[in-house]
Enzyme design. Structure first.
Site, PDB file in Angstrom:
ATOM      1  N   ALA A 168       2.669   6.321  12.309  1.00 53.36           N
ATOM      2  CA  ALA A 168       1.759   5.206  12.602  1.00 53.36           C
ATOM      3  C   ALA A 168       1.072   4.730  11.330  1.00 53.36           C
ATOM      4  O   ALA A 168       0.893   3.524  11.116  1.00 53.36           O
ATOM      5  CB  ALA A 168       0.724   5.617  13.649  1.00 53.36           C
ATOM      6  N   ASP A 169       0.692   5.662  10.464  1.00 51.50           N
ATOM      7  CA  ASP A 169       0.095   5.291   9.179  1.00 51.50           C
ATOM      8  C   ASP A 169       1.097   4.535   8.314  1.00 51.50           C
ATOM      9  O   ASP A 169       0.750   3.528   7.676  1.00 51.50           O
ATOM     10  CB  ASP A 169      -0.367   6.539   8.433  1.00 51.50           C
ATOM     11  CG  ASP A 169      -1.734   7.034   8.886  1.00 51.50           C
ATOM     12  OD1 ASP A 169      -2.489   6.233   9.448  1.00 51.50           O
ATOM     13  OD2 ASP A 169      -2.040   8.214   8.673  1.00 51.50           O
ATOM     14  N   VAL A 170       2.321   5.036   8.250  1.00 56.61           N
ATOM     15  CA  VAL A 170       3.345   4.397   7.412  1.00 56.61           C
ATOM     16  C   VAL A 170       3.633   2.978   7.895  1.00 56.61           C
ATOM     17  O   VAL A 170       3.676   2.023   7.108  1.00 56.61           O
ATOM     18  CB  VAL A 170       4.631   5.240   7.402  1.00 56.61           C
ATOM     19  CG1 VAL A 170       5.771   4.482   6.724  1.00 56.61           C
ATOM     20  CG2 VAL A 170       4.394   6.572   6.691  1.00 56.61           C
ATOM     21  N   GLY A 173       0.783   0.698   7.049  1.00 55.54           N
ATOM     22  CA  GLY A 173       0.828   0.312   5.647  1.00 55.54           C
ATOM     23  C   GLY A 173       1.819  -0.815   5.405  1.00 55.54           C
ATOM     24  O   GLY A 173       1.541  -1.766   4.660  1.00 55.54           O
TER      25      GLY A 173
END
Length: 395
Positions: A168-170, A173
């Site tokens: 989810a972070d990737v 980003g």
């Protein structure tokens, strides 16, 4: 050679992964990235480990190359003034404080655009600037759970599982980077800056793609299917003689070639396996047959046979095996950087291959506060003033 984003200055006050990953991509593309870190602790990931290499966290290293680091106390008035000066010289701010935090400090978009009307202000939060969850903290693991991703990940009869990286972070980003590039293009046409509101939850929901569409079109709640595909058969993991491989048969013509490679071409002529819909209905029988046939050869043997037949396939590699793959090296997906503390620092390369403005790895992931003094001097601070700022715990 100039990078595609040369001349663009990014003021990055984000921490951990989503924001730093976004700003690293922008830095890879040629932007100047100034990473502002907490004056006492720095980016949290500096302490996340092991492994540490010469005192530097591998986690921190993965998302922070092509940046300069300055430490700053944003709660002090002098620190806020330094931040405002930096913003007045910049093009983009990337931040991932909780919604409204910078507004309360007088450093939100509405305040900063008075200094720099062309500013692009990208805010990354767990749940966005609106809605009942806007004030809640957002962590990748929680987002994987709430987005439904974990409910469809894992074996059919097993527990829900998270993805092995902070996906989810990737994805956030990447979406933030797309938003910034779009806003820069708008600014090129109009001269206007704008605010970008990016939510981890929104990004993960968007990335459910066909699974979300299946539900929206049918009303049926998707379930965990392990390594199988909800719409295509055979499209899953099988066990060869010496390990596991994935076979992805995408259409009826591929299925004919697949059965020929298995030595059982008659399977493709049987009514129960003739079309994908038939194969879905007879999934258990077909998977059992394929599994038995595939178990008699090694992964390498099947790789040759299936590649020759034009069947998408691949061994399930360990991370070590992946990095030893000649394709990875041919694509320059491992790069070496010079680093003041780490000898022969290796990092993953950039997947963005531009013919005219290629990605360049210019700067190592910066040491904590490595560029504080030089950046302050660039924006007009005298050495005596910098000493004062240090004594007063502003930097």
């Amino acid at each position: 050679m100039k990078g595609a984003l040369e001349g663009i200055r990014i003021i990055d006050i984000s921490r951990v992964l989503a924001g730093p990953f976004c700003s690293m991509i922008l830095g890879d593309l040629g932007a100047e990235v100034i990473k502002i870190e907490h004056y006492k602790t720095g980016d949290e990931t500096r302490g996340w480990g092991p492994p540490f290499v010469s005192g530097e966290s591998a986690y921190y290293l993965c998302a922070n190359r092509n940046k300069q680091s300055i430490t700053l106390n944003l709660k002090s008035e002098e620190g806020k003034e330094i931040f405002r000066r930096l913003v007045s010289t910049g093009d983009v701010v990337v931040q991932n404080f909780k919604a409204g935090t910078l507004d309360k400090m007088g450093l939100g978009y509405e305040h900063l655009k008075e200094l720099n009307p062309s500013l692009i202000f990208a805010s990354i939060t767990g749940f966005g600037a609106t809605g009942p969850y806007k004030d809640l903290p957002g962590y990748d693991y929680i987002i994987q759970a709430m987005s439904g991703l974990m409910s469809i990940t894992g074996e059919r009869d097993g527990s829900p599982l998270k993805v092995g990286v902070a996906i989810a972070d990737v994805l956030t980003g990447l979406y933030t980077c797309i938003g910034i590039l779009s806003a820069l293009q708008h600014r090129n046409r109009t001269g206007e800056g704008q605010e970008i509101d990016i939510s981890l939850l929104d990004c993960q929901v968007s990335s459910l793609v066909n699974v979300a569409s299946n539900y929206l079109c049918s009303g049926a709640t998707p379930e965990r299917m392990g390594n199988q595909h909800p719409n295509i058969v055979p499209y899953q993991v099988f066990s060869a003689k010496d390990g596991d491989l994935v076979v992805a048969v995408g259409n009826d013509e591929q299925f004919k070639r697949f059965t020929a490679a298995l030595g059982r071409p008659e399977l493709a002529e049987m009514d129960e396996f003739l079309h994908n819909q038939n194969r879905l209905e007879a999934k258990e029988k077909l998977v059992s047959i394929c599994g038995e046939l595939l178990s008699h050869k090694t992964k390498k043997e099947w790789k040759v046979l299936l590649d020759d037949a034009g069947i998408p396939n691949g061994p399930i590699n360990s991370i070590k095996e992946m990095f030893e793959d000649p394709q990875i090296h041919a694509r320059e997906m491992v790069v070496e950087l010079e680093h003041p503390l780490i000898r022969d620092l290796k990092m993953t390369g950039s997947p963005i291959k531009l013919s005219k403005t290629p990605v360049q790895i210019r700067l190592h992931p910066p040491l904590y506060g490595e560029h504080t003094e030089s950046i302050l001097e660039q924006i007009g601070y005298h050495p005596d003033e910098i000493i004062h700022l240090k004594q007063n715990k502003v930097i």
